[in-house]
Motif scaffolding. Structure first.
Motif, short mmCIF file in Angstrom:
data_model
loop_
_atom_site.label_atom_id
_atom_site.label_comp_id
_atom_site.label_asym_id
_atom_site.label_seq_id
_atom_site.Cartn_x
_atom_site.Cartn_y
_atom_site.Cartn_z
N LYS A 34 -35.38 7.85 -21.86
CA LYS A 34 -35.90 6.48 -21.83
C LYS A 34 -35.22 5.59 -22.87
O LYS A 34 -35.17 4.38 -22.73
N ALA A 35 -34.72 6.23 -23.95
CA ALA A 35 -34.18 5.45 -25.08
C ALA A 35 -33.04 4.54 -24.63
O ALA A 35 -32.87 3.44 -25.16
N LYS A 36 -32.30 4.99 -23.64
CA LYS A 36 -31.14 4.20 -23.21
C LYS A 36 -31.56 2.87 -22.60
O LYS A 36 -30.81 1.90 -22.64
N LYS A 37 -32.76 2.86 -22.03
CA LYS A 37 -33.20 1.63 -21.35
C LYS A 37 -33.84 0.63 -22.32
O LYS A 37 -34.13 -0.49 -21.95
N LYS A 38 -34.07 1.04 -23.56
CA LYS A 38 -34.70 0.13 -24.51
C LYS A 38 -33.66 -0.86 -25.07
O LYS A 38 -32.47 -0.56 -25.11
N GLU A 39 -34.19 -1.99 -25.54
CA GLU A 39 -33.30 -3.07 -26.00
C GLU A 39 -32.64 -2.73 -27.34
O GLU A 39 -33.31 -2.29 -28.28
N LEU A 40 -31.31 -2.93 -27.40
CA LEU A 40 -30.59 -2.73 -28.65
C LEU A 40 -29.71 -3.97 -28.86
O LEU A 40 -28.75 -4.19 -28.15
#
Lengths: 250, 373
Positions: free
Chosen positions: A193-199
């Motif tokens: 899921k981390a990849k889909k979070k905003e960075l």
């Protein structure tokens, strides 16, 4: 409550570092990098506060090169909601990092900032304190226990010879000590899921801060090799050597 | 003829998720699994507390389709092999306590009938079922791995199973078994069996290694099951060869994790251990042994990831998987025994983990797949 957690990319704690051939710095070529262990503790504490319903959002921030995104992704996998990279091409000193963080914190206006007490690369133990001074926030360093009570936090600190509990008004800076918590392992679904979070990536040059170094690194050397121990035949011989050679007893 | 297909070179660069998973699992293996390896061996399996920690990684819900409560993120073979290698670096028995349920979840997700998926997958997601005794091994360990020595007589609505499966990990903690059997036309399929079904007996067997992943023998004597208990339903036939081949890649990846553990243990040991006034690694006989170990470990790694990459590309990976497993079986045992040898008398004691790794690696040469993915 919004929590900002500044983190740092450092050499993995398992790696035995060596100086570069010309001793100009530590050799970071092909060395495994990881999140600073104290930063993991800071993320864990923020995520626990969120799970307990005390916090609503956890934002991981770092100041560093583009590859620091790896550590921000790890923070996101551990439970941070979004991440900000203040991108800089050069390695910065604690003051410059604190200045950049203060800009992010001014923009985000969190009620709490939790960060590691120090990073295991430079062991400076400065960023948190400098950040508090720049923002004019209260600070509670070396926390081994944190409890939030309305608009203040009660923090137990590890000090020489014991524990000290202090109360700070929020917003405040808290730096984490080793015994605050035991960080979790990211579960596999959370890694995915981390990849889909905003960075969000912000260039440091746009912040209008002076990041010039205040110090010059002269050389980096390995500690002197320890001499091999010896075996003594008797207690008398040991006492004799401690007295006459090591001169640690008289 | 060399058959390397240049249209399909394999790329060993890890994706961001693979790297993060690897870092996390390796750390988990070193700090949570390895320190417990001796205790787990003594107790014949992980404590509930340790098992809960393993479950909290959520490896199994990850791959189960969303319709059954999972996340539906199908793992490719390369990611699978990486996960198994990383975990086995901690302990082989403990990594099997993840790899077996993971393989079962993958098999059911891919091949199960709607009824079987609806019945079992939600329970695998919520953890109410963890262990399912997976019997792909044969009781005679030297038989054709692509056949089963359990026979299945399929007579319409009923199937009668006869024979034995040995080395079924965690069968003593499972209520459901998934067993391979060959039917009259020599087709091999998998069948669900309940523990308390008539004609099923369980025999605990004590093996020299893998004591932390208790292995049992399942004996089936005129065990009658309903045709709907055949994996995928009574008309389904599984590609059994591909299943065994995938399992062999998984088993090889588990072996690789242990081989790397041995290598990482003997390098500092031989550099620090002083005999005749110098580190023993200065002796050619020692240095060459360590070098061989490093070469074989790296070669095994490349073979495993090539097999997995071929499978992910949808290519025929049968030959590559067979070569890989053969290489793993041979060299993992050698690396284990060399590890013990390099530590000399210390290698023979329980003070160092190398003898445990050696005993566990010995199993790789004996078991045909079954425990991996």
């Amino acid at each position: 409550m919004k929590i900002v957690v500044p983190i740092k990319r450092v050499v993995d704690y398992n790696v035995k570092v060596r100086p570069l051939g010309d001793q100009s710095d530590v050799d970071l070529n092909n060395v495994k990098m990881a999140m600073n262990p104290f930063c993991e503790i800071a993320i864990e504490e923020a995520v626990r506060l969120k799970e307990a319903g005390t916090a609503t959002e956890v934002i991981a921030v770092t100041v560093g090169k583009s590859d620091s995104q790896e550590q921000l992704r790890t923070a996101l996998a551990l439970g941070a909601d979004r991440a900000i990279l203040v991108e800089s091409d050069s390695l910065l000193e604690p003051l410059a990092i604190a200045k950049a963080l203060s800009k992010v914190i001014e923009a985000e206006s969190p009620q709490l900032v939790i960060l590691g007490k120090q990073a295991i690369d430079g062991d400076n133990n400065q960023t948190g304190q400098m950040l508090a001074a720049l923002l004019n926030y209260g600070q509670a360093t070396f926390a081994s226990e944190i409890s939030i009570d309305g608009d203040s936090a009660s923090v137990t600190r590890e000090i020489d010879g014991g524990l000290q509990t202090i109360k700070v008004s929020l917003p405040a800076i808290i730096t984490t000590d080793l015994r605050l918590n035991e960080p979790r392992y990211a579960s596999l679904p959370n890694i995915m899921k981390a990849k889909k979070k905003e960075l969000d990536v912000q260039p440091i040059d746009a912040m209008g801060i002076d990041t010039a170094p205040r110090m010059e690194l002269l050389s980096v050397e390995l500690p002197a090799a320890r001499q091999e121990g010896i075996k003594v035949e008797s207690v008398e011989e040991l006492v004799g050597k401690l007295k006459n050679e090591a001169k640690v007893i008289s | 003829m060399q058959d390397y297909n240049t249209d399909h070179p394999f790329d060993l660069t890890l994706s961001e998720e693979q790297q993060m998973t690897w870092d996390m699992l390796r750390k988990f293996a070193e700090t949570e699994l390895r320190p417990h390896a001796r205790q787990v061996e003594e107790d014949g399996g992980p404590s509930n507390e340790l098992l809960e920690k393993i479950k909290s990684l959520d490896l199994i819900p990850l791959i189960i389709p969303e319709a059954y409560g999972g996340m539906g993120l199908e793992q490719d073979s390369v990611s699978n092999a990486l996960a198994l290698e990383a975990l086995a670096y901690g302990d082989l028995s403990l990594s099997m306590s993840v790899s077996v349920p993971l393989l079962v979840a993958q098999i059911i997700s891919e091949h199960g009938s709607e009824e079987q998926k609806g019945e079992l997958l939600p329970k695998l997601v919520n953890g109410s079922i963890f262990h399912v005794g997976l019997g792909i091994n044969n009781s005679l360990l030297s038989t054709d791995p692509y056949q089963s020595d359990v026979t299945a007589e399929e007579n319409g609505k009923e199937i009668i199973l006869n024979g034995s499966k040995t080395g079924v990990a965690f069968a003593n903690q499972a209520n459901t078994f998934l067993i391979s059997a060959s039917n009259e036309s020599d087709e091999c399929n998998l069948y669900f069996i309940n523990k308390d079904q008539e004609g099923v007996t369980l025999e605990d067997k004590d093996f020299m290694g893998l004591k932390g992943a208790p292995l049992s023998q399942i004996n089936l004597s005129n065990c009658k099951i309903n045709a709907s208990q055949k994996l995928g339903g009574h008309n389904y036939s599984i590609n059994y060869e591909a299943l065994v081949d995938s399992s062999r890649i998984g088993m090889s990846a588990l072996a690789l994790g242990v081989c790397q553990a041995v290598l990482d243990y003997v390098v500092p040991y031989t550099n620090e251990r002083v005999a005749f006034d110098e580190p023993i690694s200065n002796r050619q006989s020692v240095a060459f042994m360590v070098a061989d170990m490093a070469i074989e470990t790296e070669a095994l790694r490349l073979m495993i990831y090539k097999s997995a990459a071929l499978k992910d590309l949808g290519e025929d990976f049968h030959k590559q998987a067979s070569l890989t497993y053969r290489f793993a079986a041979h060299h993992a045992m050698k690396i284990g025994t060399d590890g013990v040898q390099l530590l000399g008398g210390h290698g023979f004691t329980h003070e160092h983990p190398v003898e445990l790794w050696y005993r566990n690696l010995r199993a790789i040469g004996i078991f045909e797949g079954g425990a991996g993915v």
